[in-house]
Design a protein around this motif. Structure first.
Motif, PDB file in Angstrom:
ATOM      1  N   THR A 170       0.812  -1.220   0.000  1.00 41.55           N
ATOM      2  CA  THR A 170       0.000   0.000   0.000  1.00 41.55           C
ATOM      3  C   THR A 170       0.842   1.266   0.000  1.00 41.55           C
ATOM      4  O   THR A 170       1.787   1.396   0.782  1.00 41.55           O
ATOM      5  N   ILE A 171       0.477   2.207  -0.849  1.00 44.42           N
ATOM      6  CA  ILE A 171       1.023   3.560  -0.819  1.00 44.42           C
ATOM      7  C   ILE A 171       0.070   4.428  -0.014  1.00 44.42           C
ATOM      8  O   ILE A 171      -1.138   4.423  -0.263  1.00 44.42           O
ATOM      9  N   PHE A 172       0.591   5.147   0.962  1.00 44.96           N
ATOM     10  CA  PHE A 172      -0.210   6.094   1.730  1.00 44.96           C
ATOM     11  C   PHE A 172       0.231   7.487   1.318  1.00 44.96           C
ATOM     12  O   PHE A 172       1.352   7.899   1.607  1.00 44.96           O
ATOM     13  N   ALA A 173      -0.638   8.230   0.626  1.00 47.01           N
ATOM     14  CA  ALA A 173      -0.299   9.542   0.090  1.00 47.01           C
ATOM     15  C   ALA A 173      -0.929  10.649   0.910  1.00 47.01           C
ATOM     16  O   ALA A 173      -2.143  10.658   1.122  1.00 47.01           O
ATOM     17  N   GLY A 174      -0.103  11.586   1.376  1.00 42.99           N
ATOM     18  CA  GLY A 174      -0.636  12.684   2.173  1.00 42.99           C
ATOM     19  C   GLY A 174       0.262  13.902   2.146  1.00 42.99           C
ATOM     20  O   GLY A 174       1.424  13.839   1.739  1.00 42.99           O
ATOM     21  N   ASP A 175      -0.293  15.024   2.609  1.00 45.07           N
ATOM     22  CA  ASP A 175       0.403  16.310   2.513  1.00 45.07           C
ATOM     23  C   ASP A 175       1.028  16.767   3.817  1.00 45.07           C
ATOM     24  O   ASP A 175       1.644  17.823   3.861  1.00 45.07           O
ATOM     25  N   SER A 176       0.868  15.992   4.890  1.00 42.47           N
ATOM     26  CA  SER A 176       1.339  16.471   6.194  1.00 42.47           C
ATOM     27  C   SER A 176       2.182  15.423   6.908  1.00 42.47           C
ATOM     28  O   SER A 176       2.187  14.239   6.548  1.00 42.47           O
ATOM     29  N   GLU A 177       2.884  15.885   7.945  1.00 41.19           N
ATOM     30  CA  GLU A 177       3.660  14.967   8.768  1.00 41.19           C
ATOM     31  C   GLU A 177       2.772  13.930   9.434  1.00 41.19           C
ATOM     32  O   GLU A 177       3.210  12.807   9.720  1.00 41.19           O
ATOM     33  N   VAL A 178       1.510  14.275   9.673  1.00 37.52           N
ATOM     34  CA  VAL A 178       0.565  13.324  10.259  1.00 37.52           C
ATOM     35  C   VAL A 178       0.393  12.117   9.340  1.00 37.52           C
ATOM     36  O   VAL A 178       0.402  10.965   9.788  1.00 37.52           O
ATOM     37  N   ASP A 179       0.270  12.363   8.040  1.00 39.85           N
ATOM     38  CA  ASP A 179       0.091  11.286   7.071  1.00 39.85           C
ATOM     39  C   ASP A 179       1.348  10.439   6.929  1.00 39.85           C
ATOM     40  O   ASP A 179       1.275   9.204   6.853  1.00 39.85           O
ATOM     41  N   ILE A 180       2.497  11.090   6.892  1.00 40.64           N
ATOM     42  CA  ILE A 180       3.755  10.355   6.766  1.00 40.64           C
ATOM     43  C   ILE A 180       3.979   9.484   7.997  1.00 40.64           C
ATOM     44  O   ILE A 180       4.361   8.307   7.884  1.00 40.64           O
ATOM     45  N   GLU A 181       3.722  10.026   9.171  1.00 44.12           N
ATOM     46  CA  GLU A 181       3.868   9.243  10.396  1.00 44.12           C
ATOM     47  C   GLU A 181       2.876   8.082  10.422  1.00 44.12           C
ATOM     48  O   GLU A 181       3.206   6.975  10.860  1.00 44.12           O
ATOM     49  N   THR A 182       1.655   8.323   9.940  1.00 43.10           N
ATOM     50  CA  THR A 182       0.650   7.260   9.878  1.00 43.10           C
ATOM     51  C   THR A 182       1.125   6.132   8.976  1.00 43.10           C
ATOM     52  O   THR A 182       1.040   4.946   9.328  1.00 43.10           O
ATOM     53  N   ALA A 183       1.614   6.491   7.801  1.00 41.57           N
ATOM     54  CA  ALA A 183       2.106   5.492   6.853  1.00 41.57           C
ATOM     55  C   ALA A 183       3.230   4.672   7.460  1.00 41.57           C
ATOM     56  O   ALA A 183       3.240   3.429   7.378  1.00 41.57           O
ATOM     57  N   ARG A 184       4.161   5.332   8.076  1.00 43.91           N
ATOM     58  CA  ARG A 184       5.298   4.626   8.673  1.00 43.91           C
ATOM     59  C   ARG A 184       4.849   3.743   9.833  1.00 43.91           C
ATOM     60  O   ARG A 184       5.309   2.601   9.986  1.00 43.91           O
ATOM     61  N   ASN A 185       3.951   4.246  10.660  1.00 43.80           N
ATOM     62  CA  ASN A 185       3.458   3.458  11.793  1.00 43.80           C
ATOM     63  C   ASN A 185       2.695   2.219  11.337  1.00 43.80           C
ATOM     64  O   ASN A 185       2.721   1.181  11.999  1.00 43.80           O
ATOM     65  N   ALA A 186       1.998   2.352  10.202  1.00 47.27           N
ATOM     66  CA  ALA A 186       1.171   1.248   9.707  1.00 47.27           C
ATOM     67  C   ALA A 186       1.940   0.280   8.813  1.00 47.27           C
ATOM     68  O   ALA A 186       1.444  -0.803   8.505  1.00 47.27           O
ATOM     69  N   GLY A 187       3.139   0.664   8.374  1.00 45.75           N
ATOM     70  CA  GLY A 187       3.926  -0.194   7.513  1.00 45.75           C
ATOM     71  C   GLY A 187       3.660   0.008   6.029  1.00 45.75           C
ATOM     72  O   GLY A 187       3.999  -0.850   5.212  1.00 45.75           O
ATOM     73  N   CYS A 188       3.057   1.157   5.674  1.00 49.78           N
ATOM     74  CA  CYS A 188       2.786   1.483   4.269  1.00 49.78           C
ATOM     75  C   CYS A 188       3.927   2.330   3.700  1.00 49.78           C
ATOM     76  O   CYS A 188       4.774   2.836   4.438  1.00 49.78           O
ATOM     77  N   PHE A 189       3.937   2.493   2.377  1.00 54.19           N
ATOM     78  CA  PHE A 189       4.917   3.361   1.736  1.00 54.19           C
ATOM     79  C   PHE A 189       4.512   4.811   1.971  1.00 54.19           C
ATOM     80  O   PHE A 189       3.428   5.236   1.544  1.00 54.19           O
ATOM     81  N   PRO A 190       5.364   5.612   2.651  1.00 57.14           N
ATOM     82  CA  PRO A 190       4.993   7.000   2.983  1.00 57.14           C
ATOM     83  C   PRO A 190       5.305   7.965   1.846  1.00 57.14           C
ATOM     84  O   PRO A 190       6.445   8.359   1.634  1.00 57.14           O
ATOM     85  N   LEU A 191       4.259   8.357   1.108  1.00 55.58           N
ATOM     86  CA  LEU A 191       4.412   9.235  -0.045  1.00 55.58           C
ATOM     87  C   LEU A 191       3.900  10.629   0.292  1.00 55.58           C
ATOM     88  O   LEU A 191       2.717  10.820   0.587  1.00 55.58           O
ATOM     89  N   GLY A 192       4.783  11.610   0.232  1.00 54.14           N
ATOM     90  CA  GLY A 192       4.373  12.983   0.480  1.00 54.14           C
ATOM     91  C   GLY A 192       3.939  13.675  -0.797  1.00 54.14           C
ATOM     92  O   GLY A 192       4.450  13.375  -1.876  1.00 54.14           O
ATOM     93  N   VAL A 193       2.984  14.601  -0.673  1.00 53.81           N
ATOM     94  CA  VAL A 193       2.569  15.433  -1.810  1.00 53.81           C
ATOM     95  C   VAL A 193       2.842  16.888  -1.448  1.00 53.81           C
ATOM     96  O   VAL A 193       2.514  17.332  -0.348  1.00 53.81           O
ATOM     97  N   SER A 194       3.449  17.618  -2.389  1.00 60.55           N
ATOM     98  CA  SER A 194       3.935  18.961  -2.059  1.00 60.55           C
ATOM     99  C   SER A 194       2.916  20.064  -2.279  1.00 60.55           C
ATOM    100  O   SER A 194       3.174  21.222  -1.948  1.00 60.55           O
TER     101      SER A 194
END
Length: 226
Positions: A170-194
């Motif tokens: 799973t790719i987890f795409a988000g614009d904030s540190e909250v999303d990146i931390e969520t992805a990492r905590n859940a074991g997903c690929f942490p994809l940031g959007v600028s």
């Protein structure tokens, strides 16, 4: 080519909702006799859910739990009553979702698409339905009573279990540190959007594995051209 699912954050990722969020919270602040906050200041305040936003919006000396609950409840009601004229999809998002919906990778039947947000569940489902009526999301999860919000991973795992996907697929795409931390905590690929609410520096500091500047760059993960 290994990914089978994309989970999108909503606010700041799929939809520019800053005016809507700021308007609802500022109306609630005025109703309760508190000073309003400039819309630009909300860029760094949103992402943790309506209760945290209410807490951050209150003057420090007014941040009692009872005040937070009243302000959050009031702001949520205003969000439900808004005409959504301050909300708009980011450029290229609808096109991206359509393309992802139609890609047929050789290794899977279809790409699973989902939305996971700390936005109240009823508000999230309404705006997703209204702005993306032709996109068949496999799951839409917002903040619900009794469920830990992002960046805790439980809601992500529950969503993935419902659609039969694994975090590593799973790719987890988000614009904030909250999303990146969520992805990492859940074991997903942490994809940031600028293009969202936070800076590239914050996404990098949170541990984004990659940051994309345009929605169609996500297609590269599935071997599809722009």
């Amino acid at each position: 080519m290994k990914y089978k699912c994309v989970i999108f954050d909503c606010d700041g990722t799929l939809l520019d909702t800053l005016g809507d969020i700021a308007g609802a919270m500022n109306k609630a602040l005025v109703l309760h006799g508190y000073p309003v906050i400039p819309q630009t200041q909300y860029r760094d305040m949103v992402g943790w859910g309506i209760y945290k936003l209410a807490e951050l919006s209150l003057p420090h000396e007014e941040r009692a739990e009872s005040n937070i609950k009243k302000l959050a409840g009031c702001a949520e009601r205003f969000m439900n009553d808004e005409k959504e004229n301050l909300i708009k999809p980011y450029p290229g998002i609808i096109e991206l979702l359509v393309k992802l919906s139609n890609i047929k990778p050789v290794h899977i039947k279809k790409i699973s698409l989902a939305v996971l947000s700390n936005k109240p569940d009823n508000v999230l489902r309404r705006v997703v339905k209204n702005f993306f009526p032709y996109i068949n999301f496999d799951a839409v999860y917002g903040m619900r009573s009794g469920m830990a919000v992002k960046p805790e991973p439980v809601m992500t795992w529950e969503l993935l279990a419902e659609i039969n996907c694994l975090p590593q697929d799973t790719i987890f795409a988000g614009d904030s540190e909250v999303d990146i931390e969520t992805a990492r905590n859940a074991g997903c690929f942490p994809l940031g959007v600028s293009w969202g609410f936070r800076s590239r520096d914050k996404l990098e500091a949170a541990g984004a594995a990659r940051i994309i500047d345009k929605p169609d760059e996500l297609l590269e993960f599935f071997g599809a051209g722009k």
